[in-house]
Design an enzyme around this catalytic site. Sequence first.
Site, PDB file in Angstrom:
ATOM      1  CD  GLU A  96      -2.660  -1.059   2.608  1.00 32.23           C
ATOM      2  OE1 GLU A  96      -3.245  -2.092   2.921  1.00 32.23           O
ATOM      3  OE2 GLU A  96      -2.684  -0.031   3.295  1.00 32.23           O
ATOM      4  CB  CYS A 109       2.427   7.155   3.729  1.00 41.08           C
ATOM      5  SG  CYS A 109       2.633   5.863   4.963  1.00 41.08           S
ATOM      6  CB  CYS A 116       5.014  -6.022   9.512  1.00 41.85           C
ATOM      7  SG  CYS A 116       6.106  -5.204  10.686  1.00 41.85           S
ATOM      8  CB  CYS A 120       2.538  -3.422  16.749  1.00 40.06           C
ATOM      9  SG  CYS A 120       4.278  -2.946  16.694  1.00 40.06           S
ATOM     10  CB  CYS A 123       0.006  -2.705  13.578  1.00 40.48           C
ATOM     11  SG  CYS A 123       0.532  -2.294  11.906  1.00 40.48           S
ATOM     12  CD  GLU A 164      10.885  -1.259  12.079  1.00 44.45           C
ATOM     13  OE1 GLU A 164       9.838  -0.827  12.586  1.00 44.45           O
ATOM     14  OE2 GLU A 164      11.922  -0.560  11.939  1.00 44.45           O
ATOM     15  CB  SER A 195       7.921   5.464  11.166  1.00 42.25           C
ATOM     16  OG  SER A 195       7.270   5.146  12.371  1.00 42.25           O
ATOM     17  CG  ASN A 294      -6.147   4.770  12.007  1.00 40.02           C
ATOM     18  OD1 ASN A 294      -7.039   5.554  11.750  1.00 40.02           O
ATOM     19  ND2 ASN A 294      -4.876   5.025  11.782  1.00 40.02           N
ATOM     20  CB  CYS A 336      -0.081   1.490   7.823  1.00 39.23           C
ATOM     21  SG  CYS A 336       0.558   0.413   9.037  1.00 39.23           S
TER      22      CYS A 336
HETATM   23  N1  SAH Z   1       7.122  -0.396  11.471  1.00 37.44           N
HETATM   24  C1  SAH Z   1       7.264   1.011  11.529  1.00 37.44           C
HETATM   25  C2  SAH Z   1       6.539   1.770  10.437  1.00 37.44           C
HETATM   26  C3  SAH Z   1       5.189   1.279   9.988  1.00 37.44           C
HETATM   27  S1  SAH Z   1       3.828   1.576  11.055  1.00 37.44           S
HETATM   28  C4  SAH Z   1       6.862   1.514  12.907  1.00 37.44           C
HETATM   29  O1  SAH Z   1       6.429   0.723  13.727  1.00 37.44           O
HETATM   30  O2  SAH Z   1       7.040   2.693  13.182  1.00 37.44           O
HETATM   31  C5  SAH Z   1       3.598   3.320  10.982  1.00 37.44           C
HETATM   32  C6  SAH Z   1       3.016   3.918  12.243  1.00 37.44           C
HETATM   33  O3  SAH Z   1       1.623   3.600  12.375  1.00 37.44           O
HETATM   34  C7  SAH Z   1       3.676   3.446  13.524  1.00 37.44           C
HETATM   35  O4  SAH Z   1       3.843   4.529  14.410  1.00 37.44           O
HETATM   36  C8  SAH Z   1       2.661   2.476  14.050  1.00 37.44           C
HETATM   37  O5  SAH Z   1       2.837   2.223  15.406  1.00 37.44           O
HETATM   38  C9  SAH Z   1       1.380   3.183  13.693  1.00 37.44           C
HETATM   39  N2  SAH Z   1       0.175   2.349  13.714  1.00 37.44           N
HETATM   40  C10 SAH Z   1       0.018   1.070  13.348  1.00 37.44           C
HETATM   41  N3  SAH Z   1      -1.257   0.655  13.526  1.00 37.44           N
HETATM   42  C11 SAH Z   1      -1.929   1.710  13.995  1.00 37.44           C
HETATM   43  C12 SAH Z   1      -3.284   1.923  14.383  1.00 37.44           C
HETATM   44  N4  SAH Z   1      -4.192   0.948  14.318  1.00 37.44           N
HETATM   45  N5  SAH Z   1      -3.628   3.153  14.823  1.00 37.44           N
HETATM   46  C13 SAH Z   1      -2.718   4.154  14.893  1.00 37.44           C
HETATM   47  N6  SAH Z   1      -1.430   4.015  14.546  1.00 37.44           N
HETATM   48  C14 SAH Z   1      -1.036   2.800  14.114  1.00 37.44           C
END
Ligand code: SAH
Length: 354
Positions: A96, A109, A116, A120, A123, A164, A195, A294, A336
């Site tokens: 994406e 972006c 990934c 997390c 995510c 990541e 990030s 989100n 994302c």
């Molecule tokens: N892996 C990297 C970059 C991709 S995620 C990282 O972790 O930073 C990009 C950003 O979106 C990160 O800050 C991540 O924590 C955040 N993110 C992921 N899922 C999310 C969600 N459901 N709501 C808000 N932010 C989210």
Amino acid sequence: MEVSEKIDILSLDLPQLEFKMAELGEKKFRAKQIFQWLHVKKVFSFDDMTDISVQLRTKLKEFFCIKSLFIAKRLESCIDNTVKYLYRLPDGNYVETVLMEYHYGRSICISTQVGCKMGCSFCASAIAGFVRNLTPSEILMQIYMTEKDMGIKVSGVVLMGIGEPLDNYDNVVKFLRLVSDKNGNNLSLRHVSLSTCGIVPKIYELAEEKFGLTLSVSLHCADSDERSKIMPVNRVYSLDELMKACRFYIEKTGRRITFEYAVIDGVNVSEENAGKLVSLLRGMNCHVNIIPVNKVKERNYSSKKSSAESFAQYLSKRGLNATVRRTLGSDINAACGQLRRDTLKLEKTGGVNL
Ligand code: SAH
């Protein structure tokens, strides 16, 4: 020669391309010409490189390939001009890319991996698991194809899509060198943000590269045990180690760090959470970006609008530099990993026809 054996020309930097031209018995300046066709004019067919002789074009087609991406889906927000692309890669995988509009221009972006590994809990990218790293050209092509599709030039790039970036370090570094090459696309790395969830050794490595980009660290919790519950990476690199690496990064590069903090009601928004965050970041050259989480279908995480506002106010009152991030593209599922995840699900049930 099979397509797969051909060299992915868009992943080569100029010295590598010069070396290849020498190997083919060609003059060095040809490399610069081809590099400019690709990275300045964004021409992705050797046949259209009109100042290259037909003979050399034939040779190029024999030894190199230009891997285009295919627009599988394109969603435009009715609210704020955000455009979201689902790109199909040459091997059938999807990533994406999101184009956003700000008062200063367009920011894009981009994704760095298919899926990934980081897991997390909040995510969408984590849910379908990890498939593979993107190549430098696949990272770059997301920008070039989007620019061509929209007839624009982006003014900023954020590596915040699927994946990541520091888990695909070498290809991301190659991408950064390519996107900023003065002979090519020439984007200042000052307009690039990367990030990370906190791959500590790679933060040290990145600090030494002197790129001048903005490092964003996805913090989301200022208590190490609590953070481990939502971000498994914290079990490998503790909060303490992460903060040491961040201080090193700031000292080495002279750049401030942005800390991302997605507020999730009932998980990380209490006054105690805010207090710990203030203690953790006090005196650091940094900015805190508060993001209302989100919603992801598989998780019941949510946050009220007021949670983000009051959390940010608490921090600001105590001298921390904090703002609430504007939500863009809320009508097109722009967060994302959500579009790719939905598509994979539909494909599995035979319900999608892209
Ligand atoms: N892996 C990297 C970059 C991709 S995620 C990282 O972790 O930073 C990009 C950003 O979106 C990160 O800050 C991540 O924590 C955040 N993110 C992921 N899922 C999310 C969600 N459901 N709501 C808000 N932010 C989210």
